[in-house]
Scaffold this motif. Structure first.
Motif, PDB file in Angstrom:
ATOM      1  N   GLY B  40      63.562 -30.320  51.309  1.00 57.54           N
ATOM      2  CA  GLY B  40      64.807 -29.770  50.796  1.00 57.54           C
ATOM      3  C   GLY B  40      66.006 -30.004  51.690  1.00 57.54           C
ATOM      4  O   GLY B  40      67.074 -29.434  51.478  1.00 57.54           O
ATOM      5  N   CYS B  41      65.853 -30.860  52.714  1.00 62.22           N
ATOM      6  CA  CYS B  41      66.946 -31.049  53.674  1.00 62.22           C
ATOM      7  C   CYS B  41      67.980 -32.045  53.174  1.00 62.22           C
ATOM      8  O   CYS B  41      69.062 -32.151  53.739  1.00 62.22           O
ATOM      9  CB  CYS B  41      66.400 -31.518  55.021  1.00 62.22           C
ATOM     10  SG  CYS B  41      65.694 -33.181  54.958  1.00 62.22           S
ATOM     11  N   GLY B  42      67.637 -32.819  52.130  1.00 59.27           N
ATOM     12  CA  GLY B  42      68.603 -33.774  51.583  1.00 59.27           C
ATOM     13  C   GLY B  42      68.274 -35.229  51.849  1.00 59.27           C
ATOM     14  O   GLY B  42      68.987 -36.122  51.391  1.00 59.27           O
ATOM     15  N   LYS B  43      67.172 -35.481  52.581  1.00 63.04           N
ATOM     16  CA  LYS B  43      66.885 -36.880  52.950  1.00 63.04           C
ATOM     17  C   LYS B  43      66.565 -37.745  51.736  1.00 63.04           C
ATOM     18  O   LYS B  43      67.022 -38.888  51.648  1.00 63.04           O
ATOM     19  CB  LYS B  43      65.774 -36.964  54.008  1.00 63.04           C
ATOM     20  CG  LYS B  43      64.445 -36.333  53.619  1.00 63.04           C
ATOM     21  CD  LYS B  43      63.532 -36.230  54.840  1.00 63.04           C
ATOM     22  CE  LYS B  43      62.115 -35.792  54.467  1.00 63.04           C
ATOM     23  NZ  LYS B  43      62.038 -34.418  53.888  1.00 63.04           N
ATOM     24  N   THR B  44      65.817 -37.193  50.768  1.00 68.76           N
ATOM     25  CA  THR B  44      65.499 -37.983  49.573  1.00 68.76           C
ATOM     26  C   THR B  44      66.744 -38.138  48.688  1.00 68.76           C
ATOM     27  O   THR B  44      66.978 -39.207  48.121  1.00 68.76           O
ATOM     28  CB  THR B  44      64.341 -37.326  48.799  1.00 68.76           C
ATOM     29  OG1 THR B  44      63.162 -37.422  49.603  1.00 68.76           O
ATOM     30  CG2 THR B  44      64.078 -38.040  47.482  1.00 68.76           C
ATOM     31  N   PHE B 218      68.192 -37.215  61.417  1.00 69.49           N
ATOM     32  CA  PHE B 218      67.574 -35.917  61.147  1.00 69.49           C
ATOM     33  C   PHE B 218      68.484 -35.113  60.223  1.00 69.49           C
ATOM     34  O   PHE B 218      69.632 -34.836  60.571  1.00 69.49           O
ATOM     35  CB  PHE B 218      67.331 -35.164  62.462  1.00 69.49           C
ATOM     36  CG  PHE B 218      66.959 -33.717  62.256  1.00 69.49           C
ATOM     37  CD1 PHE B 218      65.846 -33.366  61.502  1.00 69.49           C
ATOM     38  CD2 PHE B 218      67.735 -32.700  62.810  1.00 69.49           C
ATOM     39  CE1 PHE B 218      65.513 -32.030  61.288  1.00 69.49           C
ATOM     40  CE2 PHE B 218      67.405 -31.363  62.614  1.00 69.49           C
ATOM     41  CZ  PHE B 218      66.291 -31.032  61.853  1.00 69.49           C
ATOM     42  N   PHE B 219      67.957 -34.759  59.058  1.00 65.83           N
ATOM     43  CA  PHE B 219      68.690 -33.963  58.078  1.00 65.83           C
ATOM     44  C   PHE B 219      68.225 -32.515  58.116  1.00 65.83           C
ATOM     45  O   PHE B 219      67.033 -32.234  58.310  1.00 65.83           O
ATOM     46  CB  PHE B 219      68.441 -34.493  56.658  1.00 65.83           C
ATOM     47  CG  PHE B 219      69.227 -35.723  56.310  1.00 65.83           C
ATOM     48  CD1 PHE B 219      70.451 -35.617  55.657  1.00 65.83           C
ATOM     49  CD2 PHE B 219      68.744 -36.984  56.616  1.00 65.83           C
ATOM     50  CE1 PHE B 219      71.181 -36.756  55.318  1.00 65.83           C
ATOM     51  CE2 PHE B 219      69.469 -38.121  56.277  1.00 65.83           C
ATOM     52  CZ  PHE B 219      70.686 -38.011  55.635  1.00 65.83           C
ATOM     53  N   LEU B 220      69.178 -31.606  57.922  1.00 71.96           N
ATOM     54  CA  LEU B 220      68.839 -30.185  57.803  1.00 71.96           C
ATOM     55  C   LEU B 220      69.871 -29.533  56.887  1.00 71.96           C
ATOM     56  O   LEU B 220      71.080 -29.679  57.117  1.00 71.96           O
ATOM     57  CB  LEU B 220      68.847 -29.529  59.186  1.00 71.96           C
ATOM     58  CG  LEU B 220      68.341 -28.093  59.272  1.00 71.96           C
ATOM     59  CD1 LEU B 220      66.853 -28.013  58.933  1.00 71.96           C
ATOM     60  CD2 LEU B 220      68.588 -27.519  60.666  1.00 71.96           C
ATOM     61  N   HIS B 221      69.394 -28.825  55.865  1.00 72.64           N
ATOM     62  CA  HIS B 221      70.283 -28.143  54.921  1.00 72.64           C
ATOM     63  C   HIS B 221      71.397 -29.056  54.419  1.00 72.64           C
ATOM     64  O   HIS B 221      72.560 -28.633  54.344  1.00 72.64           O
ATOM     65  CB  HIS B 221      70.901 -26.894  55.571  1.00 72.64           C
ATOM     66  CG  HIS B 221      69.892 -25.945  56.145  1.00 72.64           C
ATOM     67  ND1 HIS B 221      68.738 -25.602  55.485  1.00 72.64           N
ATOM     68  CD2 HIS B 221      69.867 -25.277  57.327  1.00 72.64           C
ATOM     69  CE1 HIS B 221      68.046 -24.753  56.233  1.00 72.64           C
ATOM     70  NE2 HIS B 221      68.700 -24.554  57.362  1.00 72.64           N
ATOM     71  N   GLY B 222      71.051 -30.287  54.086  1.00 74.57           N
ATOM     72  CA  GLY B 222      72.038 -31.198  53.508  1.00 74.57           C
ATOM     73  C   GLY B 222      72.958 -31.861  54.504  1.00 74.57           C
ATOM     74  O   GLY B 222      73.820 -32.659  54.137  1.00 74.57           O
TER      75      GLY B 222
END
Lengths: 221, 251
Positions: B40-44, B218-222
């Motif tokens: 759910g971090c936005g990477k996809t 590194f993605f986190l929360h979009g």
């Protein structure tokens, strides 16, 4: 909150840190005992220092093995990876300090009961400073204290100053009294052991800085 | 190294939910870029923005720009079908068509108008070789693709993507459904393919990113929290949130 994601790794890293501190304590004590055996002409003590080095080597090997196992099984990253990399290097530094203690004890054995050509003053002083470096280095390592590490590394200058003083003094004695050359050379070896041990102690500070910042810095030039 | 893709201030909304927050970064040519982060971090979403696959999701809104070479892929007049040919995608689960091995690889070139049989055979062989699958399937090109193992199917899908001569390869967890040996082959293949293509890979496996990527984000929360050379990101990340994630002290 459930179980933290990498608890196994962190528990084992802390255990390894305890082992490092324990090993550091052992080699620090070995240095003190080695120099005391020389000063007090105590051959039994010198032999005990030599015998105990086997245990230092065994503990160092075990720390290495556990570190490699952790790398293989836990694949640590970031500061955990740096802590483990530093542990692998630190353990060698500590083991070498142990070897220097053993080297000093060997000199004590070899000199036997032969009267000393001069009272030992600067050599025990050097040993004290080196021990202080090791002890403070380990404390800084435990508390992850960068300033303490830097302050400890600065003590290396004092060791170098004492080494030069011992060197000059022994050289003068040898020039004045050639009959002292054998013993003076042995005493010079003791000073060299201590000077090298201080360099390894300085490495403790360098590795701690690496753990904290990710940068390798030479403190010892 | 030259940048193949430049992303500027990319925000993506699914209805009210903001999935990406003003992401700005660049994707290097002929290198592997890995995207990591928790679910759910936005990477996809980021990956699927690059070839506008997210257009297929209703109520999606995109702000910012994505330049492939020098063309904004979201500008009016961009041919989305051609964009998806140029920016190929490999998914988590191998998805060969229920056709022969040959027809799977020939599918794209045929769609794009190639009908000469000899030329098709050349393209199929070359693509299967590049995907390190040729030696295993050269004697059974007419067999169903569904008879292949999972790892072979995934390499077939990669061959299918290569057959249309893409500019970029995107991979969304391409090894997570594979056994370790098959996954290792795909990783080696990715390392070989980067000599010719920029590859962007989403992975939940940090060690995989560390092994194969030149760059890691590194993605986190979009939010793209940190983007750096892989070696540095995994040994000495600069952002505390990256450090916390990599050492499992996150959350």
């Amino acid at each position: 909150m459930g179980t933290p994601p990498r608890r196994t790794l962190h528990v084992e890293l802390e255990a390894l840190q305890d082992e490092i501190v324990r090993l550091g304590g052992t080699v620090s004590a070995a240095l003190e005992r080695a120099v005391r055996s020389l000063k007090e002409r105590d051959r039994t003590l010198a032999q005990a220092v030599i015998d105990a080095d086997v245990e230092v080597n065994r503990a160092a090997l075990e720390i290495e093995q556990r570190s490699l196992t952790l790398l293989a099984t836990q694949q640590p990253m970031a500061s955990d990876l740096r802590a483990l990399g530093a542990t692998l290097k630190l353990v060698t530094d500590l083991e070498r300090i142990g070897d220097h203690a053993k080297g000093i004890a060997r000199v004590a054995l070899r000199l036997g009961d032969e009267p000393l050509i001069k009272p030992l003053i600067d050599v025990p002083r050097m040993a004290e400073v080196v021990r202080e470096m090791v002890d403070r280095g380990l404390q800084a390592f435990m508390s992850r204290d960068q300033d303490a590490a830097l302050a400890m590394a600065a003590l290396d200058d004092e060791v170098d100053r004492l080494y030069r003083a011992v060197f000059d003094e022994l050289l003068q004695i040898m020039i004045d009294r050639p009959g002292t050359i054998t013993q003076a050379t042995h005493l010079l070896m003791v000073a060299t052991h201590l000077e090298r041990a201080a360099d390894h102690a300085t490495n403790l500070a360098e590795w701690l800085l690496y753990v904290l910042t990710g940068e390798r810095r030479e403190l010892n030039d | 190294m030259a940048d193949k893709i430049r992303v500027r201030g990319l925000s993506v909304y699914y209805g009210e939910l903001q999935a990406l927050r003003r992401v700005t970064t660049s994707i290097a040519d002929r290198a592997v870029t890995a995207l990591i982060g928790p679910s759910g971090c936005g990477k996809t979403t980021f990956l699927r923005s690059l070839n506008r696959l997210i257009d297929l999701i209703p109520n999606t809104r995109v702000e910012g720009q994505i330049f492939l070479d020098d063309v904004d892929v979201y500008s009016p007049g961009v041919d989305v079908v051609d964009l998806r040919r140029r920016v190929g995608m490999v998914f988590q689960t191998p998805n060969p068509f229920p056709k022969s091995i040959f027809d799977n690889v020939a599918y794209g070139p045929r769609i794009h108008g190639l009908s000469n049989q000899r030329r098709l055979e050349e393209v199929v062989e070359q693509s299967l070789r590049r995907a390190a699958l040729w030696d295993e399937v050269k004697d059974k090109l007419r067999h169903s693709a569904l008879d292949l193992s999972g790892g072979q199917q995934q390499r077939l899908v990669i061959a299918r993507a290569l057959a249309v001569e893409p500019d970029v390869l995107l991979m969304d967890e391409p090894t997570s459904a594979l056994d370790p040996i098959s996954a290792g082959r795909i990783e080696e293949l990715i390392t070989e393919l980067k000599a010719e293509y920029p590859i962007v890979i989403v992975t939940h496996n940090m060690q995989q990113a560390a092994r194969i990527a030149d760059w890691t984000g590194f993605f986190l929360h979009g939010e793209l929290v940190e983007f750096a050379e892989t070696e540095r990101l995994f040994t000495a990340p600069k952002e505390p949130r990256t450090e916390a994630y990599l050492t499992g002290r996150y959350g």
